[in-house]
Each structure stands twice: as structure tokens, then as C-alpha cells.
Design a protein around this motif. Structure first.
Motif, PDB file in Angstrom:
ATOM      1  N   THR A  59      -3.594  11.722 -20.844  1.00 44.54           N
ATOM      2  CA  THR A  59      -2.716  10.395 -21.072  1.00 44.54           C
ATOM      3  C   THR A  59      -1.416  10.646 -21.824  1.00 44.54           C
ATOM      4  O   THR A  59      -0.776   9.780 -22.014  1.00 44.54           O
ATOM      5  CB  THR A  59      -3.517   9.040 -21.587  1.00 44.54           C
ATOM      6  N   TYR A  60      -1.114  11.847 -21.997  1.00 48.46           N
ATOM      7  CA  TYR A  60       0.092  12.062 -22.838  1.00 48.46           C
ATOM      8  C   TYR A  60       1.234  12.262 -21.767  1.00 48.46           C
ATOM      9  O   TYR A  60       1.332  13.234 -20.766  1.00 48.46           O
ATOM     10  CB  TYR A  60      -0.198  13.593 -23.480  1.00 48.46           C
ATOM     11  N   ARG A  61       2.009  11.230 -21.840  1.00 46.79           N
ATOM     12  CA  ARG A  61       3.066  11.194 -20.677  1.00 46.79           C
ATOM     13  C   ARG A  61       3.858  12.455 -20.221  1.00 46.79           C
ATOM     14  O   ARG A  61       4.111  12.751 -19.185  1.00 46.79           O
ATOM     15  CB  ARG A  61       4.115  10.122 -20.927  1.00 46.79           C
ATOM     16  N   MET A  64       1.899  14.315 -17.733  1.00 46.30           N
ATOM     17  CA  MET A  64       1.310  13.705 -16.538  1.00 46.30           C
ATOM     18  C   MET A  64       2.167  14.060 -15.351  1.00 46.30           C
ATOM     19  O   MET A  64       3.271  14.123 -15.341  1.00 46.30           O
ATOM     20  CB  MET A  64       1.270  12.168 -16.670  1.00 46.30           C
ATOM     21  N   THR A  66       2.602  11.655 -12.721  1.00 42.55           N
ATOM     22  CA  THR A  66       3.342  10.262 -12.786  1.00 42.55           C
ATOM     23  C   THR A  66       2.853   9.456 -14.006  1.00 42.55           C
ATOM     24  O   THR A  66       2.246   9.888 -14.727  1.00 42.55           O
ATOM     25  CB  THR A  66       3.038   9.524 -11.467  1.00 42.55           C
ATOM     26  N   ASN A  67       3.342   8.259 -13.963  1.00 41.41           N
ATOM     27  CA  ASN A  67       2.986   7.580 -15.021  1.00 41.41           C
ATOM     28  C   ASN A  67       1.366   7.113 -15.184  1.00 41.41           C
ATOM     29  O   ASN A  67       0.811   6.688 -16.165  1.00 41.41           O
ATOM     30  CB  ASN A  67       3.759   6.206 -15.248  1.00 41.41           C
ATOM     31  N   SER A  70      -2.782  11.997 -14.026  1.00 34.10           N
ATOM     32  CA  SER A  70      -2.753  13.210 -14.840  1.00 34.10           C
ATOM     33  C   SER A  70      -2.954  14.535 -14.229  1.00 34.10           C
ATOM     34  O   SER A  70      -3.644  14.353 -13.006  1.00 34.10           O
ATOM     35  CB  SER A  70      -3.465  12.932 -16.020  1.00 34.10           C
TER      36      SER A  70
END
Length: 82
Positions: A59-61, A64, A66-67, A70
Motif C-alpha cells: 500500500t506504499y504509493r 504501487m 497505480t493508486n 500494487s
């Protein structure tokens, strides 16, 4: 080993001998929990951990695709660790 014993052992390691309340308030001596898709692992262990002490590569942007999606742990390992 029974699940309850496993939960106690993990809690001892993560909370570093401090109360859960202290960790939830300001972190105290509790350890950061780093991993991939930690929510799943914690659910399987029937445990929770303060959100501010979690570092989840799923979940670390910056890691990833895309938003909302992941990369796999295999991809992240190969890309960032060689």
C-alpha cells in the motif's frame, strides 16, 4: 504451537515490553512492522497493530502500479533488490 501462544510471542516482540495502550498513543518503544500485504497476515493471526506503526509495501504509493493496484512481492524484490 497454539495460536494464542503465537499471538503472545509476536506481541512481546512487536510491543517491546510496553503496554498496547502506550504503543497506540505515541509508539513508545514498539517496533515498526514492515511487510507486504500486512493486513492479510494480521487477519490470519487474529491480531491488530497500530496503523502508524505499519509499513506495508503493498500500500506504499511510490511502489504501487497505480493508486489502487500494487506490484507483487516478487516484482518488488527483483526490481529493488536485484
Amino acid at each position: 504451537m497454539p495460536l494464542r501462544k503465537v499471538q503472545e510471542k509476536i506481541s512481546q516482540i512487536l510491543y517491546n515490553g510496553e503496554s498496547i495502550g502506550k504503543a497506540r498513543l505515541d509508539g513508545g518503544k514498539a517496533k515498526l512492522l514492515v511487510g507486504h500485504n500486512l493486513e492479510h497476515d494480521l487477519d490470519c493471526l487474529l491480531m491488530s497493530y497500530p496503523e502508524k506503526l505499519l509499513r506495508d509495501t503493498a500500500t506504499y504509493r511510490p511502489l504501487m502500479k497505480t493508486n489502487l493496484v500494487s506490484h507483487s512481492l516478487k516484482y518488488l524484490t527483483k526490481t529493488y533488490l536485484g
